[in-house]
Design an enzyme around this catalytic site. Structure first.
Site, PDB file in Angstrom:
ATOM      1  CG  ASP A   1     -54.867  59.853  79.177  1.00 38.65           C
ATOM      2  OD1 ASP A   1     -53.917  60.441  79.716  1.00 38.65           O
ATOM      3  OD2 ASP A   1     -54.906  59.616  77.964  1.00 38.65           O
TER       4      ASP A   1
ATOM      5  CG  ASP B   1     -58.608  51.499  82.645  1.00 38.55           C
ATOM      6  OD1 ASP B   1     -59.208  52.592  82.639  1.00 38.55           O
ATOM      7  OD2 ASP B   1     -58.361  50.872  81.596  1.00 38.55           O
TER       8      ASP B   1
HETATM    9  P1  5GP Z   1     -59.791  59.529  79.281  1.00 33.38           P
HETATM   10  O1  5GP Z   1     -61.210  59.689  78.841  1.00 33.38           O
HETATM   11  O2  5GP Z   1     -59.574  59.783  80.748  1.00 33.38           O
HETATM   12  O3  5GP Z   1     -58.848  60.301  78.426  1.00 33.38           O
HETATM   13  O4  5GP Z   1     -59.454  58.050  78.887  1.00 33.38           O
HETATM   14  C1  5GP Z   1     -59.286  57.039  79.759  1.00 33.38           C
HETATM   15  C2  5GP Z   1     -59.196  55.765  78.968  1.00 33.38           C
HETATM   16  O5  5GP Z   1     -58.143  55.809  77.997  1.00 33.38           O
HETATM   17  C3  5GP Z   1     -58.832  54.620  79.891  1.00 33.38           C
HETATM   18  O6  5GP Z   1     -59.987  54.026  80.413  1.00 33.38           O
HETATM   19  C4  5GP Z   1     -58.059  53.699  78.979  1.00 33.38           C
HETATM   20  O7  5GP Z   1     -58.960  52.847  78.308  1.00 33.38           O
HETATM   21  C5  5GP Z   1     -57.408  54.606  77.972  1.00 33.38           C
HETATM   22  N1  5GP Z   1     -55.994  54.906  78.310  1.00 33.38           N
HETATM   23  C6  5GP Z   1     -55.478  56.120  78.598  1.00 33.38           C
HETATM   24  N2  5GP Z   1     -54.160  56.022  78.860  1.00 33.38           N
HETATM   25  C7  5GP Z   1     -53.832  54.716  78.751  1.00 33.38           C
HETATM   26  C8  5GP Z   1     -52.600  53.983  78.927  1.00 33.38           C
HETATM   27  O8  5GP Z   1     -51.511  54.487  79.247  1.00 33.38           O
HETATM   28  N3  5GP Z   1     -52.676  52.637  78.724  1.00 33.38           N
HETATM   29  C9  5GP Z   1     -53.834  52.002  78.372  1.00 33.38           C
HETATM   30  N4  5GP Z   1     -53.768  50.672  78.203  1.00 33.38           N
HETATM   31  N5  5GP Z   1     -55.003  52.659  78.215  1.00 33.38           N
HETATM   32  C10 5GP Z   1     -54.999  54.002  78.401  1.00 33.38           C
HETATM   33 MG    MG Z   2     -61.070  52.301  79.778  1.00 34.72          MG
END
Ligand code: 5GP
Ligand code: MG
Length: 177
Positions: free
Chosen positions: A103, A100
């Site tokens: 981040d 999705d």
């Molecule tokens: P990363 O490992 O890239 O930091 O985390 C990604 C995960 O964090 C995404 O798959 C999601 O589940 C969650 N996440 C990060 N930012 C957002 C956001 O703005 N909204 C939502 N709903 N989930 C987020």
């Molecule tokens: Mg996720």
């Protein structure tokens, strides 16, 4: 109604559909003559995955994985844990991981490492949204978004709002900010 909790719509249903179509055309040309295996990361990717796989006119298979990331509050390692593993063997397959949002990039960075050890023919990463710095290369990226918490089109806050057909910024007062 869920709409009252949304501060601003970032991407409408139509914008999402158009961008998904563009990504699908890219995938079709990159994988022409090949069979693709889409791996959706549960649960946030399920709506994007459903639309993307229907837009791609190539033979494909689907599988799902569920991972938990230890948030920055609990550990700085960024290690992820597999909650539900794939049902299929990916050896020799052309895998596209569908997420999705990228981040911090920790989830996809670790996942890529795990998947590469299983000897797929190739692995590429696809995320609908991205923000911040990336420790991984995204082959397919839908939109770059500002630093605000977004929901809808599969993305949740406390398991809600996944069913909004658009992507919007959640009002900070909803999560007590
Ligand atoms: P990363 O490992 O890239 O930091 O985390 C990604 C995960 O964090 C995404 O798959 C999601 O589940 C969650 N996440 C990060 N930012 C957002 C956001 O703005 N909204 C939502 N709903 N989930 C987020
Ligand atoms: Mg996720």
């Amino acid at each position: 109604m869920l709409e009252k909790d949304i501060q601003e719509i970032l991407f409408t249903e139509e914008q999402l559909k158009n961008r998904v179509g563009e990504i699908a055309r890219q995938i079709e040309s990159d994988y022409a003559g090949k069979e693709v295996m889409f791996i959706g990361i549960l649960r946030g990717s399920f709506v994007f995955m459903a639309d993307l796989c229907r837009a791609v006119e190539l033979p494909c298979t689907l599988d799902f994985m569920s991972v938990s990331s230890y948030g920055s509050g609990t550990t700085s390692s960024g290690q992820i844990q597999i909650i539900k593993d794939l049902s299929e063997d990916i050896t020799g397959r052309h895998v596209i991981v569908v997420e999705d949002i990228l981040d911090s990039g920790n989830t996809l960075h670790y996942l890529l490492n795990i998947l590469e050890h299983r000897h797929p023919a190739s692995v590429r990463l696809c995320a609908l949204l991205e923000r911040r710095v990336k420790p991984v290369e995204l082959h397919y990226s839908g939109f770059t978004i500002p630093d605000a918490f977004v929901v809808g089109y599969g993305l949740d806050y406390s398991e809600k709002y996944r069913n909004l057909p658009y992507i919007g910024i959640l009002k900070p007062q909803v999560y007590g900010a």
